[in-house]
Scaffold this active site. Sequence first.
Site, PDB file in Angstrom:
ATOM      1  N   VAL A   1      29.162  48.885  64.888  1.00  5.05           N
ATOM      2  CA  VAL A   1      30.146  49.979  64.807  1.00  5.05           C
ATOM      3  C   VAL A   1      29.666  51.254  65.503  1.00  5.05           C
ATOM      4  O   VAL A   1      30.426  52.201  65.667  1.00  5.05           O
ATOM      5  CB  VAL A   1      30.525  50.299  63.334  1.00  5.05           C
ATOM      6  CG1 VAL A   1      31.129  49.085  62.673  1.00  5.05           C
ATOM      7  CG2 VAL A   1      29.330  50.808  62.527  1.00  5.05           C
TER       8      VAL A   1
ATOM      9  N   LYS B   1      43.614  41.687  44.089  1.00 11.23           N
ATOM     10  CA  LYS B   1      44.816  40.884  44.377  1.00 11.23           C
ATOM     11  C   LYS B   1      45.978  41.259  43.473  1.00 11.23           C
ATOM     12  O   LYS B   1      47.137  41.180  43.863  1.00 11.23           O
ATOM     13  CB  LYS B   1      44.514  39.393  44.247  1.00 11.23           C
ATOM     14  CG  LYS B   1      44.367  38.968  42.802  1.00 11.23           C
ATOM     15  CD  LYS B   1      43.293  38.038  42.484  1.00 11.23           C
ATOM     16  CE  LYS B   1      42.958  38.135  41.030  1.00 11.23           C
ATOM     17  NZ  LYS B   1      41.627  37.826  40.675  1.00 11.23           N
TER      18      LYS B   1
ATOM     19  N   VAL C   1      42.040  37.479  48.399  1.00 11.55           N
ATOM     20  CA  VAL C   1      42.433  36.060  48.336  1.00 11.55           C
ATOM     21  C   VAL C   1      41.270  35.203  48.811  1.00 11.55           C
ATOM     22  O   VAL C   1      40.727  35.415  49.898  1.00 11.55           O
ATOM     23  CB  VAL C   1      43.665  35.774  49.227  1.00 11.55           C
ATOM     24  CG1 VAL C   1      44.046  34.293  49.150  1.00 11.55           C
ATOM     25  CG2 VAL C   1      44.844  36.646  48.833  1.00 11.55           C
TER      26      VAL C   1
ATOM     27  N   ILE D   1      36.438  33.436  52.097  1.00 12.36           N
ATOM     28  CA  ILE D   1      37.126  32.778  53.227  1.00 12.36           C
ATOM     29  C   ILE D   1      37.956  33.842  53.951  1.00 12.36           C
ATOM     30  O   ILE D   1      38.793  34.493  53.324  1.00 12.36           O
ATOM     31  CB  ILE D   1      38.083  31.652  52.746  1.00 12.36           C
ATOM     32  CG1 ILE D   1      37.355  30.659  51.832  1.00 12.36           C
ATOM     33  CG2 ILE D   1      38.730  30.951  53.922  1.00 12.36           C
ATOM     34  CD1 ILE D   1      38.280  29.573  51.241  1.00 12.36           C
TER      35      ILE D   1
ATOM     36  N   GLY E   1      30.792  30.859  32.803  1.00 11.25           N
ATOM     37  CA  GLY E   1      31.224  32.185  33.256  1.00 11.25           C
ATOM     38  C   GLY E   1      32.312  32.152  34.316  1.00 11.25           C
ATOM     39  O   GLY E   1      32.665  33.174  34.889  1.00 11.25           O
TER      40      GLY E   1
ATOM     41  N   LYS F   1      47.877  35.447  44.492  1.00  7.63           N
ATOM     42  CA  LYS F   1      47.265  35.214  45.807  1.00  7.63           C
ATOM     43  C   LYS F   1      48.292  34.602  46.768  1.00  7.63           C
ATOM     44  O   LYS F   1      48.326  34.952  47.945  1.00  7.63           O
ATOM     45  CB  LYS F   1      46.043  34.316  45.654  1.00  7.63           C
ATOM     46  CG  LYS F   1      44.907  35.040  44.900  1.00  7.63           C
ATOM     47  CD  LYS F   1      43.831  34.091  44.429  1.00  7.63           C
ATOM     48  CE  LYS F   1      42.711  34.807  43.702  1.00  7.63           C
ATOM     49  NZ  LYS F   1      41.822  33.887  42.985  1.00  7.63           N
TER      50      LYS F   1
ATOM     51  N   GLY G   1      32.612  35.196  43.451  1.00  9.40           N
ATOM     52  CA  GLY G   1      31.162  35.411  43.473  1.00  9.40           C
ATOM     53  C   GLY G   1      30.831  36.680  44.225  1.00  9.40           C
ATOM     54  O   GLY G   1      31.541  37.067  45.166  1.00  9.40           O
TER      55      GLY G   1
END
Length: 428
Positions: free
Chosen positions: A33, A105, A132, A136, A187, A205, A302
């Site tokens: 950046v 979300k 979402v 990924i 958990g 989502k 996570g």
Amino acid sequence: MKPVKVGLLGLGTVGTGVVRIVVGNQEHLSSQVGSPIIIERIAVKNSEKARDIDVDASKITTDPWEVIRDPEIDVIVEVMGGINGTKEYILEALDRGKHIITANKDLMALYGSEILAKAQEKQCDVFYEASVAGGIPIIRTLIEGFSSDRITKIMGIVNGTTNYILTKMSQEGATYSDALREAQDLGYAESDPTSDVEGLDAARKMTILGTLGFRTNVELQDVTVQGISGVSKEDIAFAKRLGYEMKLLGIAECKDEEFNISVQPTMIRSGHPIASVNGVFNAVYVYGEAVGETMFYGAGAGAMPTATSIVADLVAVIKNLKLGVNGLKQIVPYKTKKIKSDEDIYYKNFLLLHVDDKAGVLAKITQVFAEYDVSLDSVVQQANPNNPNAEIIIVTHNASKASMDKVLRHFEDLNVIRRVKSHYRVEG
Ligand code: HSE
């Protein structure tokens, strides 16, 4: 180069992951950046809480407004969650010309259009890649990767908790309640698991994915939702015998400018790539008119996977800052919203019926399917020593949802049917 200053709202597991990546990957990030990135202020709920990262205490506040109103801060990263209150922070930050990155979300599914409209008015970026499927990069893929194509179908395993439960039931023959308890112990599932197991998390989502994929303003109430709490291990055993896996699938389809979106337990052909997505993993399958089939797989939650998406958004915001193009790449839905009617929604169905075991029963049942023009793919009757009724398993060819609803209503009055034990959508 003048550093870019970031305000962080929330320092839970994901917020901690964001700090780790920004600090640990500083050289890699600033080389992309062209300036250092500094986490300037952090709003937390409890400033006394012990944390497993080193953060300068002078940066910490328990008042999110101090972060929002700090004139030095260029970008707000929101990882505190919540809807009311959080929305006000974000709208105020936009009013002050700050760019937003959020993993929320719930907020984006419910108020995304209002927030994005404000961002456009203020020429600010609002990026929400982590909202979402965690790690990924599916949002960037839908916005940029498929900008040239027309997407006609999105199928997603976008809730890791339910995928974990269904995987346990499928691979180990666990009951729903045992698998849920294990997900809670590990958990993955909350002590109140309703939002995950009843499909609401996935529906939120899919609202976001549908809006981006179909460029129309999908709202949460447009998504039909059924969770997995009614799925039994017997249902999963039947699915396997017929060559299917049971998955909680979000399915969004668009044809002739009309769309439909649902979240429901679905039997998916075992050979389909999404059928082999197991455990807490997420996957999103996207079908584009030109590109054909694609699939994206990875961790759906996570700290570090989610933080990866958040910091990638941060890089994108800062690159836009340098180019002076913030707020120009928002996807503002431009298509008139048209939802498919039940007459135009087609899919295959699996039915498990408990019926009287006597002559003529099958004929009466198939007569009902014929009356509503539902064609059958297979019919199997099996004996079950634990069931005094006969069990009939039926898989239909593609049938309209409207016709299937009529069949099911008719079955309520058909005295040879004791019970429609199970009914699932079938894909692939
Ligand atoms: N509760 C979600 C899941 C995680 O189980 O996938 C974050 O969205």
